[in-house]
Design a protein around this motif. Structure first.
Motif, mmCIF file in Angstrom:
data_model
loop_
_atom_site.group_PDB
_atom_site.id
_atom_site.type_symbol
_atom_site.label_atom_id
_atom_site.label_comp_id
_atom_site.label_asym_id
_atom_site.label_seq_id
_atom_site.Cartn_x
_atom_site.Cartn_y
_atom_site.Cartn_z
ATOM 1 N N ALA A 59 6.009 -26.902 39.818
ATOM 2 C CA ALA A 59 6.923 -25.962 39.161
ATOM 3 C C ALA A 59 6.519 -25.740 37.702
ATOM 4 C CB ALA A 59 8.357 -26.490 39.238
ATOM 5 N N TYR A 69 3.275 -23.715 37.574
ATOM 6 C CA TYR A 69 3.544 -22.317 37.938
ATOM 7 C C TYR A 69 4.165 -21.564 36.764
ATOM 8 C CZ TYR A 69 5.582 -18.229 40.156
ATOM 9 O OH TYR A 69 5.919 -16.936 40.466
ATOM 10 N N PHE A 108 1.789 -19.970 44.670
ATOM 11 C CA PHE A 108 2.502 -21.179 45.097
ATOM 12 C C PHE A 108 1.523 -22.252 45.574
ATOM 13 C CE2 PHE A 108 4.232 -23.582 48.724
ATOM 14 C CZ PHE A 108 5.235 -24.298 48.074
ATOM 15 N N SER A 110 -0.641 -23.589 42.632
ATOM 16 C CA SER A 110 0.168 -24.408 41.713
ATOM 17 C C SER A 110 0.430 -25.771 42.327
ATOM 18 C CB SER A 110 1.496 -23.702 41.400
ATOM 19 O OG SER A 110 1.288 -22.493 40.730
#
Length: 454
Positions: free
Chosen positions: A249, A252, A271, A274
């Motif tokens: 997270a 990202y 996604f 990351s």
């Protein structure tokens, strides 16, 4: 006379492990030096071979010579063998051969296995060794099967199968080596596959599974309810999930608008990449996005993830997730004014807390010292402090990620990184214990006194 000499040369388990890794490294270096290992059939400088062998045996992934373009299939297979033996632990391999030959495992060999596998007791060690071998080969086989669906169409059947097996083992053992570099495009890792979710996620899952630890997977296999999990497994799973998904997270958020990394990718590719960028620093070394092009904040965060590493008894390096868990809870309990360190309604012994802080402190000292020395040995290349700190952290934590420093290291720099990888793989505390003299516990206790801290 002979008996007394034999007793004198007996080595402790930690010393046997330290020497065993060193011998495996030198054997690999010698094999890689010969023309039979290189793609162009010439002799390879011994220091580069020693560096490659150390990186493979210490399952790191840092290389001064591009693996895909410099070595032929024999050299690549030697590297793969070193990765597999070290990833499983050479004591697991020794146990396998002993069982095949019908030999019994002695108490001394069990003590060495206990140290190598980082387990609590001697009971069930041979059974655990069998489980590790079966589990490893099964997971690597499944990983190779998934990768083959992408590599066979790209490289053909024979080369596709070889690449699938090779990269599955490299990922599961958290080695970070890859074969995708070419003479015209070296050290590219899996950047060319960044938009292929099957390859990225398969390698990511293999890295995560290998870095979790064999004892944790045994606990998960026998899972009935949360109470059936050991405290060790609970800590490792909690910290691992937090680092993977929390790390993904953060990366990202920082990188989603960076066109040099994931800025121009689709949402799915953003996604997966990351997530992979959060998994690989712990401690695999493969990268699907150019590490040098990441934002400074991401690079620093990656260094933190590298230093933490994976879990005890796994194929990963670093100070380990359980060490971090104990340190965090020790700090929280101290701030709350508690006398004991408590985790999941269990009390952690002061000896274990002290050991966790010792490992982290030695790790910080090794990284800081290596970085400081690199600023002297590599001053002619003009690398920034950040790049050298990244390199030293990657070497100690046996990760294998680099910002482009490794291929340009001086001879002294290569030797220093070799030492960092060795210390990181064997373990800083194991090295310290192997060098110390075995002394009986002193019966003398000095008077207690106070020192102001904070």
């Amino acid at each position: 006379m002979h008996i007394s000499i034999a007793r004198k040369i007996k080595l402790s388990p930690v010393r046997i492990l330290s020497i065993g890794f060193a011998l495996l490294i030198f054997l690999g270096a010698i094999l890689l030096t010969f023309p039979i290992s290189s793609a162009d059939g010439t002799w390879t400088p011994f220091l580069d071979c020693l560096f490659t062998s150390t990186s493979a045996t210490c399952i790191t992934g840092l290389v001064t010579l591009d693996t895909g373009s410099h070595w032929n299939y024999f050299g690549k297979t030697v590297i793969l063998f070193l990765i597999q033996v070290s990833g499983l632990g050479f004591m697991s391999f020794a146990t396998l051969f002993a069982l095949i030959l019908g030999k019994k495992i002695t108490l001394r060999e069990r003590l060495i296995m206990q140290e190598a596998m980082n387990t609590f007791d001697l009971q069930g060690l041979v059974k655990l060794a069998k489980y590790i071998l079966i589990f490893t080969f099964s997971v690597e086989g499944i990983g190779a099967l998934f990768l083959s669906t992408q590599f066979i169409p790209e490289f053909g059947f024979a080369k596709g199968i070889y690449y699938s097996i090779w990269h599955s083992i490299s990922a599961f053992c958290n080695a970070g080596f890859d074969l995708f570099g070419e003479t015209s495009n070296k050290f590219i890792s899996i950047v060319g596959w960044q938009r292929n979710p099957v390859v990225v996620m398969t390698l990511g899952v293999l890295i995560a599974v290998g870095g979790l630890g064999f004892s944790v997977w045994a606990d998960i296999y026998n899972y009935k309810n949360m109470k059936s999990l050991s405290l060790h497994s609970k800590i490792v799973i909690t910290i691992t999930l937090f680092l993977i998904f929390g790390g993904a997270a953060i990366i990202y958020i920082i990188e989603h608008n960076n066109p040099a990394t994931i800025g121009n990718m689709s949402l799915v590719d953003k996604f997966t990449n990351s997530l992979f960028a959060a998994v690989t620093p712990r401690t695999a070394g493969m990268n699907s996005i150019p590490t040098a092009e990441m934002m400074p904040t991401s690079r620093f965060f990656t260094m933190v993830l590298m230093f933490i590493g994976g879990s005890p008894g796994s194929t990963a390096g670093g100070i380990k997730t359980s060490t971090l868990g104990i340190i965090i809870m020790a700090i929280i309990c101290t701030v709350k004014g508690k006398e004991d360190t408590e985790i999941y309604k269990r009390r952690i012994s002061k000896d274990l807390v002290l050991k966790a802080f010792t490992i982290a402190t030695i790790g910080l000292l090794v990284v800081a010292s290596a970085t400081m020395i690199l600023t002297v040995t590599e001053r002619k290349m003009g690398f920034s402090l950040e790049f050298l700190l990244y390199e030293a952290t990657s070497a100690f934590a046996t990760v294998g990620l680099t910002l482009g420093v490794t291929p340009f290291l001086s001879s002294l720099g290569k030797v220093l990184i070799i030492l960092c990888m060795y210390v990181g793989r064997v373990g800083p505390l194991t090295i310290a214990l192997s060098l110390s003299k075995n002394k009986k516990k002193s019966s003398i206790r000095y008077p207690e006194d106070k020192i102001l801290v904070g």
